[in-house]
Write a protein that holds these residues in place. Structure first.
Motif, PDB file in Angstrom:
ATOM      1  N   LEU A 213     -17.841   1.504  21.308  1.00 11.84           N
ATOM      2  CA  LEU A 213     -17.354   2.170  20.342  1.00 11.84           C
ATOM      3  C   LEU A 213     -18.159   2.588  19.252  1.00 11.84           C
ATOM      4  CD1 LEU A 213     -14.781   1.096  21.614  1.00 11.84           C
ATOM      5  CD2 LEU A 213     -13.916   0.312  19.486  1.00 11.84           C
ATOM      6  N   VAL A 214     -18.513   3.789  19.025  1.00  6.87           N
ATOM      7  CA  VAL A 214     -19.497   4.366  18.259  1.00  6.87           C
ATOM      8  C   VAL A 214     -18.904   4.982  16.863  1.00  6.87           C
ATOM      9  CG1 VAL A 214     -21.183   4.373  19.820  1.00  6.87           C
ATOM     10  CG2 VAL A 214     -19.959   6.448  19.200  1.00  6.87           C
ATOM     11  N   ARG A 215     -19.727   5.168  15.628  1.00  7.39           N
ATOM     12  CA  ARG A 215     -19.303   5.996  14.787  1.00  7.39           C
ATOM     13  C   ARG A 215     -19.668   7.558  14.848  1.00  7.39           C
ATOM     14  NH1 ARG A 215     -21.750   1.783  12.197  1.00  7.39           N
ATOM     15  NH2 ARG A 215     -20.543   0.769  10.652  1.00  7.39           N
ATOM     16  N   GLU A 216     -19.582   8.254  13.959  1.00  9.08           N
ATOM     17  CA  GLU A 216     -19.622   9.878  14.221  1.00  9.08           C
ATOM     18  C   GLU A 216     -21.324   9.977  14.225  1.00  9.08           C
ATOM     19  OE1 GLU A 216     -17.701  12.095  11.176  1.00  9.08           O
ATOM     20  OE2 GLU A 216     -17.826  14.045  12.178  1.00  9.08           O
ATOM     21  N   ASP A 217     -21.930   9.131  13.677  1.00  8.53           N
ATOM     22  CA  ASP A 217     -23.312   9.492  13.815  1.00  8.53           C
ATOM     23  C   ASP A 217     -23.864   8.750  15.091  1.00  8.53           C
ATOM     24  OD1 ASP A 217     -23.215   6.943  13.068  1.00  8.53           O
ATOM     25  OD2 ASP A 217     -24.256   7.221  11.073  1.00  8.53           O
ATOM     26  N   GLY A 218     -23.146   8.459  15.921  1.00  5.20           N
ATOM     27  CA  GLY A 218     -23.590   7.438  17.041  1.00  5.20           C
ATOM     28  C   GLY A 218     -23.957   6.098  17.077  1.00  5.20           C
TER      29      GLY A 218
END
Ligand code: FES
Length: 362
Positions: A213-218
């Motif tokens: 699971l990653v944030r919008e910036d990866g």
């Protein structure tokens, strides 16, 4: 040509016997019109039969009809065969809808211009005056009506100008098929080919490797990144996982308070999702099950997730059950755990279809 004064003079004259031998078709048509109190006061062919002008106009009209046929056929080809399969985000697919519009538009314009040119340029000019009347239809009138219809067919000149008839058929037949295309397309298209509608970016890679699971910036997400009572939007940690290619994947990772987490676990067990949470963390699809808007207004005190589009509300502590608004289905829950490096991963893909209901649910 008959003048208006002649028309007035003919008002009181005896009716012509339509069985009289030697009467021309036009005589009978004109008599029929008179009996209906219609006087043809002006009748003038616009082009001489067999003339150069007639041939030129015939070719023009035929070209419009053939253009219609070609455009309607192109519509069918695009609608049914291209693109044969939908590939999210790939270049050619963006032309699909514009091409349907352009081909259908050209087909309809072709019919319109063809019929207008035929009517305005090829058919005789006629001016008639009609006095209204009431009454039953006599047998003579039926003969007259029949002859009138035949006469009109002759006047269209299809017998004399076979090119017009053929081009009209060639143009209109595909237009008729266009009307049936949605039925055929509905039979042929396979929108969930390769299970497309049932998988998201969280589906494990080949070899079973679980997706982070990653944030919008990866950046991958660890449990410490989400404070108690807080939430964060996460995406699949794969190539283009944060792009429209995986627009069905945005997920809300929520860190529940202790008491809320206990309540959630009980609710999860009731629906067979006993092991979907990790600790006090739960993850739910953000794609509203009503019409697909992102449901992301999380009200921490009540544990409700609100969808801004039509105000559906989902109770997170009851396995995201809809408790208000038009949505009728729970938000799908993503089973999660933490990998050996301390980052959240999806244990598997979603186990229910994400987004608005469609009738072929797994
Ligand atoms: S899309 Fe969410 S309530 Fe309509």
């Amino acid at each position: 040509m008959t003048t208006h004064t002649e028309h007035q003079a003919q008002q009181g004259r005896e009716p012509l016997d339509v069985n009289t031998p030697g009467l021309s078709q036009f005589d009978i048509v004109r008599e029929g019109a008179r009996r209906d109190d219609i006087e043809i006061v002006h009748y003038e062919p616009q082009v001489a039969p067999g003339s150069k002008a007639e041939r030129r106009l015939t070719r023009t009209v035929a070209s419009f009809f053939l253009l219609t046929g070609l455009a309607a056929t192109a519509f069918l080809v695009v609608y049914i065969w291209w693109p044969w399969e939908y590939h999210a985000g790939s270049g050619g697919d963006k032309w699909y809808t514009p091409l349907l519009g352009v081909t259908l538009g050209v087909a309809l314009l072709g019919i319109g211009f063809g019929i207008l040119t035929w009517g305005k340029k090829l058919l005789p000019k006629e001016v008639s005056i009609q006095d209204r009347h009431e009454g039953a239809v006599a047998s003579d009138d039926r003969i007259i009506t029949g002859q009138t219809m035949l006469y009109m067919a002759d006047e269209l000149g299809v017998k004399r100008r076979p090119l017009l008839g053929i081009s009209l058929l060639a143009g209109l037949a595909p237009v008729g098929a266009v009307a049936a295309a949605p039925l055929v397309g509905g039979l042929i298209s396979q929108p969930h080919k390769n299970n497309q509608m049932f998988t998201t970016g969280f589906a494990p890679a080949e070899g079973g490797q679980k997706v982070r699971l990653v944030r919008e910036d990866g950046r991958p997400v660890r449990p410490a990144d989400v404070s108690t009572g807080g939430q964060i939007t996460v995406f699949p940690g794969i190539d283009h996982g944060v792009s429209n290619l995986h627009a069905d994947s945005p997920t809300l990772l929520i860190h529940l308070r202790d008491s809320d987490a206990q309540e959630s676990r009980r609710a999860n067990e009731r629906v067979g999702h006993g092991d979907y949470m990790w600790g006090n963390y739960a993850a739910y699809s953000k794609i509203c099950t009503h019409a697909g808007c992102p449901a992301s207004l999380y009200e921490q005190q009540t544990n409700r997730l609100l969808c801004p589009c039509h105000q559906s509300q989902f109770l997170i502590t009851d396995n995201a059950r809809p408790i208000f608004g038009p949505a009728s289905r729970r938000l799908p829950q993503l089973p999660i755990e933490v990998d050996s490096e301390g980052y959240f991963v999806a244990k598997s893909d979603y186990t229910e279809t994400v987004g608005p209901d469609f009738w072929e649910r797994p």
